[in-house]
Write a protein that holds these residues in place. Structure first.
Motif, PDB file in Angstrom:
ATOM      1  N   THR A 275       7.503  19.025   2.012  1.00 42.48           N
ATOM      2  CA  THR A 275       6.059  19.264   2.087  1.00 42.48           C
ATOM      3  C   THR A 275       5.263  17.980   1.866  1.00 42.48           C
ATOM      4  OG1 THR A 275       5.959  19.907  -0.246  1.00 42.48           O
ATOM      5  CG2 THR A 275       6.189  21.686   1.368  1.00 42.48           C
ATOM      6  N   THR A 276       5.824  17.022   1.092  1.00 45.77           N
ATOM      7  CA  THR A 276       5.118  15.763   0.831  1.00 45.77           C
ATOM      8  C   THR A 276       6.088  14.595   0.871  1.00 45.77           C
ATOM      9  OG1 THR A 276       5.455  15.859  -1.562  1.00 45.77           O
ATOM     10  CG2 THR A 276       3.437  16.887  -0.689  1.00 45.77           C
ATOM     11  N   SER A 277       5.525  13.414   1.081  1.00 47.08           N
ATOM     12  CA  SER A 277       6.302  12.182   1.040  1.00 47.08           C
ATOM     13  C   SER A 277       5.390  11.061   0.549  1.00 47.08           C
ATOM     14  CB  SER A 277       6.841  11.841   2.440  1.00 47.08           C
ATOM     15  OG  SER A 277       7.632  10.676   2.410  1.00 47.08           O
ATOM     16  N   THR A 278       5.916  10.212  -0.313  1.00 48.59           N
ATOM     17  CA  THR A 278       5.192   9.032  -0.778  1.00 48.59           C
ATOM     18  C   THR A 278       5.871   7.820  -0.166  1.00 48.59           C
ATOM     19  OG1 THR A 278       4.686  10.133  -2.866  1.00 48.59           O
ATOM     20  CG2 THR A 278       4.404   7.737  -2.799  1.00 48.59           C
TER      21      THR A 278
ATOM     22  N   SER B  93       0.840  -1.199   0.000  1.00 49.29           N
ATOM     23  CA  SER B  93       0.000   0.000   0.000  1.00 49.29           C
ATOM     24  C   SER B  93       0.871   1.243   0.000  1.00 49.29           C
ATOM     25  CB  SER B  93      -0.899   0.029   1.241  1.00 49.29           C
ATOM     26  OG  SER B  93      -1.865  -0.977   1.198  1.00 49.29           O
ATOM     27  N   LEU B  94       0.396   2.266  -0.701  1.00 46.71           N
ATOM     28  CA  LEU B  94       1.100   3.546  -0.759  1.00 46.71           C
ATOM     29  C   LEU B  94       0.313   4.593   0.010  1.00 46.71           C
ATOM     30  CD1 LEU B  94       2.135   3.766  -4.518  1.00 46.71           C
ATOM     31  CD2 LEU B  94       3.501   2.973  -2.581  1.00 46.71           C
ATOM     32  N   ARG B  95       1.064   5.452   0.716  1.00 50.67           N
ATOM     33  CA  ARG B  95       0.426   6.591   1.359  1.00 50.67           C
ATOM     34  C   ARG B  95       1.117   7.868   0.899  1.00 50.67           C
ATOM     35  NH1 ARG B  95       2.286   5.631   7.679  1.00 50.67           N
ATOM     36  NH2 ARG B  95       4.464   6.265   7.455  1.00 50.67           N
ATOM     37  N   GLU B  96       0.293   8.904   0.725  1.00 45.99           N
ATOM     38  CA  GLU B  96       0.776  10.245   0.406  1.00 45.99           C
ATOM     39  C   GLU B  96       0.637  11.057   1.682  1.00 45.99           C
ATOM     40  OE1 GLU B  96       2.062  11.388  -2.480  1.00 45.99           O
ATOM     41  OE2 GLU B  96       1.809   9.444  -3.456  1.00 45.99           O
TER      42      GLU B  96
ATOM     43  N   ILE C 214      10.311   5.034   1.949  1.00 46.99           N
ATOM     44  CA  ILE C 214       9.958   6.254   1.238  1.00 46.99           C
ATOM     45  C   ILE C 214      10.355   6.070  -0.226  1.00 46.99           C
ATOM     46  CG2 ILE C 214      10.442   8.714   0.963  1.00 46.99           C
ATOM     47  CD1 ILE C 214      10.791   8.902   3.983  1.00 46.99           C
ATOM     48  N   ILE C 215       9.385   6.286  -1.120  1.00 45.63           N
ATOM     49  CA  ILE C 215       9.667   6.073  -2.544  1.00 45.63           C
ATOM     50  C   ILE C 215       9.563   7.358  -3.364  1.00 45.63           C
ATOM     51  CG2 ILE C 215       9.015   3.644  -2.470  1.00 45.63           C
ATOM     52  CD1 ILE C 215       6.349   4.462  -3.800  1.00 45.63           C
ATOM     53  N   GLY C 216       9.193   8.472  -2.721  1.00 40.24           N
ATOM     54  CA  GLY C 216       9.111   9.735  -3.444  1.00 40.24           C
ATOM     55  C   GLY C 216       8.751  10.879  -2.524  1.00 40.24           C
ATOM     56  N   GLY C 217       8.676  12.058  -3.097  1.00 33.81           N
ATOM     57  CA  GLY C 217       8.325  13.246  -2.325  1.00 33.81           C
ATOM     58  C   GLY C 217       9.352  14.340  -2.522  1.00 33.81           C
ATOM     59  N   ASP C 218       9.056  15.502  -1.977  1.00 35.16           N
ATOM     60  CA  ASP C 218       9.961  16.642  -2.124  1.00 35.16           C
ATOM     61  C   ASP C 218      10.792  16.839  -0.846  1.00 35.16           C
ATOM     62  OD1 ASP C 218       7.974  17.565  -0.468  1.00 35.16           O
ATOM     63  OD2 ASP C 218       8.012  19.593  -1.279  1.00 35.16           O
ATOM     64  N   HIS C 219      11.717  15.955  -0.634  1.00 34.10           N
ATOM     65  CA  HIS C 219      12.584  15.988   0.538  1.00 34.10           C
ATOM     66  C   HIS C 219      13.917  15.355   0.170  1.00 34.10           C
ATOM     67  CE1 HIS C 219      11.617  11.765   0.745  1.00 34.10           C
ATOM     68  NE2 HIS C 219      10.340  12.099   0.722  1.00 34.10           N
ATOM     69  N   ARG C 220      14.818  15.291   1.120  1.00 33.20           N
ATOM     70  CA  ARG C 220      16.154  14.765   0.844  1.00 33.20           C
ATOM     71  C   ARG C 220      16.372  13.370   1.424  1.00 33.20           C
ATOM     72  NH1 ARG C 220      20.618  18.862   2.110  1.00 33.20           N
ATOM     73  NH2 ARG C 220      21.674  17.630   0.546  1.00 33.20           N
ATOM     74  N   LEU C 221      15.326  12.718   1.898  1.00 31.35           N
ATOM     75  CA  LEU C 221      15.474  11.379   2.471  1.00 31.35           C
ATOM     76  C   LEU C 221      15.366  10.327   1.373  1.00 31.35           C
ATOM     77  CD1 LEU C 221      13.392  11.741   5.756  1.00 31.35           C
ATOM     78  CD2 LEU C 221      15.871  11.915   5.462  1.00 31.35           C
ATOM     79  N   ARG C 222      16.407  10.154   0.614  1.00 30.12           N
ATOM     80  CA  ARG C 222      16.431   9.191  -0.481  1.00 30.12           C
ATOM     81  C   ARG C 222      16.778   7.801   0.054  1.00 30.12           C
ATOM     82  NH1 ARG C 222      13.484  12.264  -2.611  1.00 30.12           N
ATOM     83  NH2 ARG C 222      14.240  14.115  -3.633  1.00 30.12           N
ATOM     84  N   ASN C 223      16.095   6.805  -0.486  1.00 31.55           N
ATOM     85  CA  ASN C 223      16.296   5.400  -0.098  1.00 31.55           C
ATOM     86  C   ASN C 223      16.132   5.190   1.401  1.00 31.55           C
ATOM     87  OD1 ASN C 223      16.797   4.310  -2.733  1.00 31.55           O
ATOM     88  ND2 ASN C 223      18.775   5.366  -2.658  1.00 31.55           N
TER      89      ASN C 223
END
Length: 195
Positions: free
Chosen positions: A95-98, A82-85, A115-124
């Motif tokens: 502001t957002t995270s997927t 399941s994915l959450r926005e 975390i698989i997406g969003g406008d932040h710097r927390l990659r992988n």
């Protein structure tokens, strides 16, 4: 206590449930919180008491205890994959995270997300949170362990990245403790005829 300040039981739970293999450009750690409220969902004659696992397992409602989340929308059923926005409150560099639910184990009380997406710097970014029953001051309590692994963003050091992520997790765990302990006190002090 071992050299990391963890008890042998905490170290064993981390070894058993919190396996991360960070690459050279990643940081990883595990944080521990003791909460004066029981792990399990407890059912009374009429209503469900709100305990620690009932908050953590709600992948679709992290804002119930995570203070930096203002809104969460999940498409479809709550199941692995399941994915959450998530909308993040102002004050953070996002502001957002997927996010994707990787594991939800109601028997072992373990939840893992990525975390698989969003406008932040927390990659992988990937985290695991596990709950374990314990006795605190003669009452049922919960040992909560949350571990993570995340890429170190360009321009930041490993220490800076760990410090930032751990500050967020500590805040979330403190909030989880506050909410759970408040409900546990209400459940213990509520008159029996109100159940």
């Amino acid at each position: 206590m071992n050299g990391n300040g963890l008890s042998s039981m905490e170290s064993e739970y981390i070894r058993r449930h919190h396996r991360h293999e960070p690459a050279e450009n990643q940081c990883s750690s595990a944080l521990v919180k003791h909460i004066k409220a029981p792990v399990p969902l407890v059912w009374s004659l009429v209503r469900r008491f709100n305990q620690v696992w009932s908050l953590v397992r709600r992948f679709d409602q992290p804002q119930k205890y995570k203070p930096f989340i203002s809104r969460c929308v999940v498409q479809g059923n709550l199941e692995i994959g399941s994915l959450r926005e998530v909308d993040v409150k102002s004050g953070l560099p996002a502001t957002t995270s997927t996010e994707r639910l990787e594991l939800l184990d109601d028997d072992e009380h373990i939840l893992s997300m990525r975390i698989i997406g969003g406008d932040h710097r927390l990659r992988n970014y990937s985290s695991i949170i596990s709950l374990h029953p314990e006795i605190i001051d003669g009452r049922p309590g919960t040992l909560v362990i949350e571990s993570y692994v995340v890429d170190i963003p360009e321009g930041n050091t490993k220490d800076e990245t760990c410090y930032f992520v751990e500050a967020l997790i500590r805040c979330n765990l403190k909030s989880l403790a506050d909410v759970s302990e408040r409900h546990a006190v209400q459940d213990r002090t509520e008159p029996i005829d109100r159940m």
